[in-house]
Design a protein around this motif. Structure first.
Motif, PDB file in Angstrom:
ATOM      1  N   PHE A  28       0.795  -1.228   0.000  1.00 16.60           N
ATOM      2  CA  PHE A  28       0.000   0.000   0.000  1.00 16.60           C
ATOM      3  C   PHE A  28       0.835   1.289   0.000  1.00 16.60           C
ATOM      4  N   THR A  31       0.196   4.632  -2.378  1.00 16.73           N
ATOM      5  CA  THR A  31      -1.205   4.853  -2.756  1.00 16.73           C
ATOM      6  C   THR A  31      -1.567   6.331  -2.588  1.00 16.73           C
ATOM      7  N   PRO A  32      -2.221   6.929  -3.596  1.00 20.90           N
ATOM      8  CA  PRO A  32      -2.684   8.311  -3.437  1.00 20.90           C
ATOM      9  C   PRO A  32      -3.688   8.392  -2.286  1.00 20.90           C
ATOM     10  N   VAL A  33      -3.488   9.343  -1.372  1.00 22.43           N
ATOM     11  CA  VAL A  33      -4.356   9.419  -0.194  1.00 22.43           C
ATOM     12  C   VAL A  33      -4.597  10.872   0.203  1.00 22.43           C
ATOM     13  N   SER A  34      -5.808  11.150   0.633  1.00 17.49           N
ATOM     14  CA  SER A  34      -6.201  12.477   1.123  1.00 17.49           C
ATOM     15  C   SER A  34      -6.999  12.255   2.406  1.00 17.49           C
ATOM     16  N   SER A  37     -10.147  10.294   1.659  1.00 14.82           N
ATOM     17  CA  SER A  37     -10.093   8.891   1.224  1.00 14.82           C
ATOM     18  C   SER A  37      -9.379   8.002   2.244  1.00 14.82           C
ATOM     19  N   SER A  40     -11.487   4.752   3.703  1.00 13.92           N
ATOM     20  CA  SER A  40     -11.662   3.567   2.849  1.00 13.92           C
ATOM     21  C   SER A  40     -10.338   2.823   2.686  1.00 13.92           C
ATOM     22  N   LEU A  41      -9.244   3.565   2.694  1.00 16.49           N
ATOM     23  CA  LEU A  41      -7.942   2.898   2.579  1.00 16.49           C
ATOM     24  C   LEU A  41      -7.633   2.099   3.854  1.00 16.49           C
ATOM     25  N   SER A  43      -9.767   0.628   5.824  1.00 13.28           N
ATOM     26  CA  SER A  43     -10.568  -0.611   5.798  1.00 13.28           C
ATOM     27  C   SER A  43      -9.985  -1.638   4.841  1.00 13.28           C
ATOM     28  N   ALA A  44      -9.582  -1.174   3.671  1.00 16.79           N
ATOM     29  CA  ALA A  44      -9.044  -2.118   2.687  1.00 16.79           C
ATOM     30  C   ALA A  44      -7.736  -2.737   3.183  1.00 16.79           C
ATOM     31  N   TYR A  78      -3.637  15.861  -2.439  1.00 17.79           N
ATOM     32  CA  TYR A  78      -3.435  14.493  -1.958  1.00 17.79           C
ATOM     33  C   TYR A  78      -1.927  14.272  -1.905  1.00 17.79           C
ATOM     34  N   GLU A  80       1.168  10.743  -1.229  1.00 18.20           N
ATOM     35  CA  GLU A  80       1.335   9.295  -1.332  1.00 18.20           C
ATOM     36  C   GLU A  80       1.444   8.709   0.066  1.00 18.20           C
TER      37      GLU A  80
ATOM     38  N   GLN D  27      -0.693  -0.404  -8.468  1.00 17.73           N
ATOM     39  CA  GLN D  27      -0.740  -0.177  -7.024  1.00 17.73           C
ATOM     40  C   GLN D  27      -1.411  -1.351  -6.310  1.00 17.73           C
ATOM     41  N   SER D  40     -14.435  -3.648   0.430  1.00 15.38           N
ATOM     42  CA  SER D  40     -13.589  -2.576   0.965  1.00 15.38           C
ATOM     43  C   SER D  40     -12.443  -2.257   0.003  1.00 15.38           C
ATOM     44  N   ALA D  44     -11.571   1.462  -1.712  1.00 15.24           N
ATOM     45  CA  ALA D  44     -10.252   2.079  -1.581  1.00 15.24           C
ATOM     46  C   ALA D  44      -9.637   2.363  -2.948  1.00 15.24           C
ATOM     47  N   GLU D  47     -11.590   5.449  -4.442  1.00 17.37           N
ATOM     48  CA  GLU D  47     -11.336   6.747  -3.801  1.00 17.37           C
ATOM     49  C   GLU D  47      -9.876   7.174  -3.903  1.00 17.37           C
ATOM     50  N   ASN D  51      -8.391  10.694  -6.279  1.00 16.72           N
ATOM     51  CA  ASN D  51      -7.557  11.800  -5.808  1.00 16.72           C
ATOM     52  C   ASN D  51      -6.685  12.391  -6.916  1.00 16.72           C
TER      53      ASN D  51
END
Lengths: 120, 120, 120, 120
Positions: A28, A31-34, A37, A40-41, A43-44, A78, A80, D27, D40, D44, D47, D51
């Motif tokens: 992981f 992974t692009p993240v804000s 989001s 949800s990341l 949980s996954a 966002y 990484e 990814q 889930s 992810a 979302e 981004n």
């Protein structure tokens, strides 16, 4: 004299716990993240690694305060995923051994640490 | 009664070895690979994971025979790296404990296994 | 009125070039890297992505000066691959269209840019 | 004579769409997945890629029927995410151009395809 021994159940359990940590991080990271989001990341990441053998619980906290602080200094919306935005706890059960492991920042680095080994 | 103990050096060493395996697998699984590009991928996998703490040696064998067999059945000229094309050995040294770990196919699955624990 | 059209060869070529860039970045971001292991990682990135359809050339430069500058400020001997350590050029050929694309840092961000479209 | 031209907005839009597809695939390929954890992971993936710049919508369908069929033939309770378990649609908007792209299996391969280019 060094002796070469077959691994104990506790040692295998620790090996299994390490596999889960390395898997989670390198699957992981990037992974692009804000802030929006992040949930949800989390949980996954939890549910995907819990699929792995002997993995009884994964708790992922994406540190949205840290994300917001980083994004406030830039024009981006966002970033990484990397270690400084993560706190993770993984519990492994193998043949009656329960291993608790944790990742958090220490001296500027994300450290993965074996917290406890409980052998029944 | 179960007891909660601080991990031994051998247990930490096994945890570290697991981290390396999970990292290697989930960083590189999915990489486009062909018989011609297998050698450069092997080197990159070995040298990148050897950067990690306490990792004394990584040996990666991308099974080009298996790759060729798979590609012979299709019109594609490459595939994605996954466990059935890999044999890996990782050696970790932590505080005088040497851990040897290996990944290979067993009953159709890529199994990561703790081969030996040598505690000096 | 907007019109929905079938893509031209040049547009498909640009789509293919984008796939290669996204693949390269998200496959390899997060890989442990040091000045000593940079060369093998460059080769693996180039050769693996060149396997993909219509990809005629990939040139990866891991910026070892930038790596060394980052490592000089810490106690670590390696870091994780990310955009600020990379310059990449990818050339795609699709049905006579040659697309040149490049990634480099701009204003603190790694930008992927379409350099030129040559339609024969 | 071939001419080297600056890319059109539609061509840049197609390049951007390709980046999103390559990113999404590389990814998340290799993530441990089961029918229970598919939902889930879908969220992810959607979302996180939404981004990215100019990405207006991502729809991911993890094919749980295909997962169940694969798991029924083995003793495993999860597998690794790969193209044959995925259907994806990504919509990109760039300077008034709307690009629709889709990934699905075709002749045994996951193909990423540019569906339509709408230039206002």
């Amino acid at each position: 004299m060094p002796t070469d021994t077959a691994p104990t159940d506790a040692e295998v359990a620790c090996f299994e716990a390490g596999i889960k940590f390395g898997s989670l991080y390198h699957q992981f990271a990037g992974t692009p993240v804000s802030p929006d989001s992040a949930a949800s990341l989390e949980s996954a990441m939890e549910e995907s690694i819990e699929n792995q053998p002997h993995c009884s619980a994964v708790t992922v906290d994406v540190l949205t305060d840290e994300l917001e602080a980083e994004l406030a200094e830039s024009t981006a919306e966002y970033t990484e995923l990397t270690g400084r935005f993560l706190e993770v706890e993984i519990v492994v059960d193998y043949e009656g051994c329960e291993i608790v492991t944790r990742m958090a920042m220490e001296d500027g680095y994300p450290l993965m640490r074996l917290e406890s080994v409980r052998d029944e």
